[in-house]
Write a protein that holds these residues in place. Structure first.
Motif, mmCIF file in Angstrom:
data_model
loop_
_atom_site.group_PDB
_atom_site.id
_atom_site.type_symbol
_atom_site.label_atom_id
_atom_site.label_comp_id
_atom_site.label_asym_id
_atom_site.label_seq_id
_atom_site.Cartn_x
_atom_site.Cartn_y
_atom_site.Cartn_z
ATOM 1 N N VAL A 1 9.075 10.034 -9.775
ATOM 2 C CA VAL A 1 10.203 9.695 -10.645
ATOM 3 C C VAL A 1 11.417 10.478 -10.170
ATOM 4 C CG1 VAL A 1 11.129 9.801 -12.985
ATOM 5 C CG2 VAL A 1 8.711 9.205 -12.621
ATOM 6 N N ILE A 2 12.511 9.769 -9.915
ATOM 7 C CA ILE A 2 13.751 10.417 -9.490
ATOM 8 C C ILE A 2 14.740 10.367 -10.644
ATOM 9 C CG2 ILE A 2 15.620 10.464 -7.813
ATOM 10 C CD1 ILE A 2 13.776 9.083 -5.822
ATOM 11 N N VAL A 3 15.045 11.536 -11.177
ATOM 12 C CA VAL A 3 16.015 11.666 -12.268
ATOM 13 C C VAL A 3 17.407 11.557 -11.654
ATOM 14 C CG1 VAL A 3 16.876 13.149 -14.108
ATOM 15 C CG2 VAL A 3 14.426 13.133 -13.542
ATOM 16 N N SER A 4 18.161 10.540 -12.082
ATOM 17 C CA SER A 4 19.448 10.282 -11.442
ATOM 18 C C SER A 4 20.310 9.431 -12.365
ATOM 19 C CB SER A 4 19.230 9.532 -10.120
ATOM 20 O OG SER A 4 20.454 9.088 -9.568
ATOM 21 N N ASN A 5 21.621 9.701 -12.341
ATOM 22 C CA ASN A 5 22.563 8.800 -13.002
ATOM 23 C C ASN A 5 23.419 8.072 -11.976
ATOM 24 O OD1 ASN A 5 24.539 10.638 -12.200
ATOM 25 N ND2 ASN A 5 24.805 11.536 -14.232
ATOM 26 N N HIS A 6 22.839 7.875 -10.790
ATOM 27 C CA HIS A 6 23.477 7.121 -9.708
ATOM 28 C C HIS A 6 24.747 7.826 -9.225
ATOM 29 C CE1 HIS A 6 22.805 2.993 -7.961
ATOM 30 N NE2 HIS A 6 23.921 3.326 -7.341
ATOM 31 N N GLY A 7 24.711 9.139 -9.262
ATOM 32 C CA GLY A 7 25.874 9.892 -8.826
ATOM 33 C C GLY A 7 27.110 9.644 -9.665
ATOM 34 N N GLY A 8 26.904 9.269 -10.926
ATOM 35 C CA GLY A 8 28.036 8.976 -11.795
ATOM 36 C C GLY A 8 28.750 7.686 -11.458
ATOM 37 N N ARG A 9 28.105 6.800 -10.713
ATOM 38 C CA ARG A 9 28.758 5.582 -10.234
ATOM 39 C C ARG A 9 28.447 4.350 -11.079
ATOM 40 N NH1 ARG A 9 30.622 6.117 -4.998
ATOM 41 N NH2 ARG A 9 30.115 4.019 -4.269
ATOM 42 N N GLN A 10 27.591 4.492 -12.082
ATOM 43 C CA GLN A 10 27.212 3.327 -12.875
ATOM 44 C C GLN A 10 27.747 3.403 -14.308
ATOM 45 O OE1 GLN A 10 26.557 0.994 -10.467
ATOM 46 N NE2 GLN A 10 25.180 0.189 -12.021
ATOM 47 N N CYS A 11 27.236 4.335 -15.086
ATOM 48 C CA CYS A 11 27.607 4.444 -16.503
ATOM 49 C C CYS A 11 28.260 5.796 -16.746
ATOM 50 C CB CYS A 11 26.363 4.282 -17.374
ATOM 51 S SG CYS A 11 26.688 4.340 -19.146
ATOM 52 N N PRO B 1 0.816 -1.221 0.000
ATOM 53 C CA PRO B 1 0.000 0.000 0.000
ATOM 54 C C PRO B 1 0.850 1.272 0.000
ATOM 55 C CG PRO B 1 0.069 -0.939 2.208
ATOM 56 C CD PRO B 1 0.783 -1.919 1.307
ATOM 57 N N LEU B 2 2.162 1.144 0.190
ATOM 58 C CA LEU B 2 3.026 2.315 0.219
ATOM 59 C C LEU B 2 3.198 2.890 -1.180
ATOM 60 C CD1 LEU B 2 5.914 1.124 2.584
ATOM 61 C CD2 LEU B 2 3.950 2.558 3.170
ATOM 62 N N PRO B 3 3.360 4.195 -1.299
ATOM 63 C CA PRO B 3 3.723 4.768 -2.603
ATOM 64 C C PRO B 3 5.113 4.282 -2.998
ATOM 65 C CG PRO B 3 3.805 6.448 -0.880
ATOM 66 C CD PRO B 3 3.209 5.227 -0.256
ATOM 67 N N VAL B 4 5.307 4.042 -4.296
ATOM 68 C CA VAL B 4 6.579 3.516 -4.803
ATOM 69 C C VAL B 4 7.131 4.489 -5.828
ATOM 70 C CG1 VAL B 4 7.748 1.583 -5.925
ATOM 71 C CG2 VAL B 4 5.776 1.147 -4.435
ATOM 72 N N LEU B 5 8.300 5.041 -5.531
ATOM 73 C CA LEU B 5 8.991 5.902 -6.483
ATOM 74 C C LEU B 5 10.012 5.080 -7.255
ATOM 75 C CD1 LEU B 5 8.525 7.629 -3.613
ATOM 76 C CD2 LEU B 5 9.446 9.453 -5.040
ATOM 77 N N ILE B 6 10.383 5.569 -8.424
ATOM 78 C CA ILE B 6 11.387 4.905 -9.243
ATOM 79 C C ILE B 6 12.600 5.823 -9.364
ATOM 80 C CG2 ILE B 6 10.450 5.762 -11.442
ATOM 81 C CD1 ILE B 6 11.134 2.969 -12.622
ATOM 82 N N LYS B 7 13.782 5.265 -9.168
ATOM 83 C CA LYS B 7 15.006 6.072 -9.160
ATOM 84 C C LYS B 7 15.983 5.565 -10.221
ATOM 85 C CE LYS B 7 18.812 7.539 -6.138
ATOM 86 N NZ LYS B 7 19.944 6.935 -6.866
ATOM 87 N N GLY B 8 16.544 6.515 -10.969
ATOM 88 C CA GLY B 8 17.523 6.152 -11.982
ATOM 89 C C GLY B 8 17.015 6.347 -13.388
ATOM 90 N N VAL B 9 16.032 7.219 -13.559
ATOM 91 C CA VAL B 9 15.433 7.482 -14.871
ATOM 92 C C VAL B 9 16.122 8.685 -15.500
ATOM 93 C CG1 VAL B 9 13.331 8.177 -16.068
ATOM 94 C CG2 VAL B 9 13.218 6.479 -14.236
ATOM 95 N N LEU B 10 16.536 8.550 -16.761
ATOM 96 C CA LEU B 10 17.104 9.652 -17.535
ATOM 97 C C LEU B 10 16.343 9.897 -18.832
ATOM 98 C CD1 LEU B 10 20.936 8.876 -17.156
ATOM 99 C CD2 LEU B 10 19.597 10.550 -15.862
#
Length: 356
Positions: free
Chosen positions: A244-254, A219-228
């Motif tokens: 929606v959380i716009v993020s590139n993982h702090g530059g730690r992924q790609c 029942p909790l709201p679900v946000l999504i993180k890592g969308v560009l």
């Protein structure tokens, strides 16, 4: 102390391997550096004779009414930099009215983090970040832990089909936590013993159906993180994302992706106001917060600056980091003729050195 001063002090205090783990990014760290440098490309055109002596900067977020516009983004292993770890961060965030996003890579279990936040502020909101596990029963168990602990929302990170190749960690041989530290929320999950640890999942087999399954499971709201990409933002809303959380993982992924803030306007356009859009990455001053909100973000997340504050002065250091960003943002809002966050609009954003 400025946020830069907190960083410089933390660098002197921390073991160089731990410092590199927090500070470093993937590849040649182009994405990491661009997250901060991108804000230097933007400026705000103030409005005049339109302000007020009293400003209201609170924002309504999923599970968190009247929160600060700066939240604490999910960052791993706080006890590596301070003995009180996530508990100190939780107390500080709660005292400053900021949402804390804790998660699967915390060195304190989620129920202790929420309890610490509620000690400081009974109305504090804590969100829980997780990665969808290829075995759905593990994901469900993590969701239940967050619910039972009293979390106000979930944050599903989706930009990590594999671990990023972080050059500093590879050079330092940093791959496992030192003895006495663990990702406590991954302990005692289905398929393992009551005290055994399950690896934090990174899986290229996770699909939109897995995200939708998380949404349906709680029942909790679900946000999504890592969308560009704006098309992914549309899909996220269609699959039930509450934010929606716009993020590139702090530059730690790609390392070939753009700065997060450069992706923000297109994502906001795709979401079209249906759910809040947040920005995570590169925020280092209150003016950056103002630019992000003018470009369409409802709030922003900060990660590394919080860790530097924690390393330097524990709970008090985190409070000073969050308080500094809050006060700088309020000051910038006043200088731009604003009374509330919505007074900052995309029409006020210009490129430095560009044509108006």
């Amino acid at each position: 102390m400025t946020l830069r001063a907190f960083h410089d002090s933390a660098r002197k205090l921390l073991d160089p391997v731990v410092y590199d783990y927090v500070a470093g990014g993937a590849g040649e760290e182009r994405a990491l550096n661009d997250n901060e440098q991108a804000f230097d490309r933007y400026a705000l055109l103030p409005r005049v004779l339109s302000g007020d002596g009293a400003r209201d900067t609170a924002v309504d977020l999923p599970g968190a009414r009247r929160a600060a516009p700066v939240i604490v983004a999910p960052t791993a292993f706080h006890r590596l930099v301070h003995r009180d770890g996530e508990r100190a961060t939780a107390r500080a965030a709660a005292a400053e009215g900021a949402v804390l996003v804790t998660g699967v890579a915390a060195t304190a279990p989620v129920h202790e983090v929420v309890a610490a936040a509620h000690e400081a502020n009974p109305e504090a909101a804590v969100w829980f970040q997780l990665y969808p596990h290829p075995r759905r029963e593990v994901t469900v168990a993590l969701v239940r832990r967050a619910e039972e602990a009293g979390c106000a929302a979930l944050v599903v990170t989706v930009d990590s089909p594999v671990f990023g190749r972080r050059t500093r960690d590879l050079r330092n041989g940093f791959s496992d936590l030192p003895a006495g530290f663990a990702a406590e929320n991954m302990r005692g999950l289905p398929g393992s013993g009551p005290d055994a640890l399950t690896d934090i999942p990174m899986s290229a087999s996770v699909r939109w159906s897995d995200f939708a399954a998380v949404v349906r499971s709680t029942p909790l709201p679900v946000l999504i993180k890592g969308v560009l990409h704006p098309d992914d933002a549309r899909l996220a809303v269609e699959h039930g994302a509450a934010g929606v959380i716009v993020s590139n993982h702090g530059g730690r992924q790609c390392d070939v992706v753009p700065a997060a803030v450069d992706c923000l306007p297109a994502v906001c356009g795709a979401v079209a106001g249906r759910v809040p859009v947040l920005l995570d990455g590169g925020i280092r001053r209150g003016g950056d917060v103002a630019v992000a909100l003018a470009l369409g973000a409802s709030a922003v997340g900060v990660g590394r600056p919080v860790v530097w504050g924690l390393a330097v002065d524990g709970e008090a250091g985190v409070r000073r980091v969050l308080g500094s960003l809050r006060d700088e943002y309020d000051h910038t809002l006043a200088l731009c003729g604003g009374r509330r966050n919505s007074d900052l609009t995309v029409g006020m954003v210009v490129l430095r050195g560009g044509t108006w």
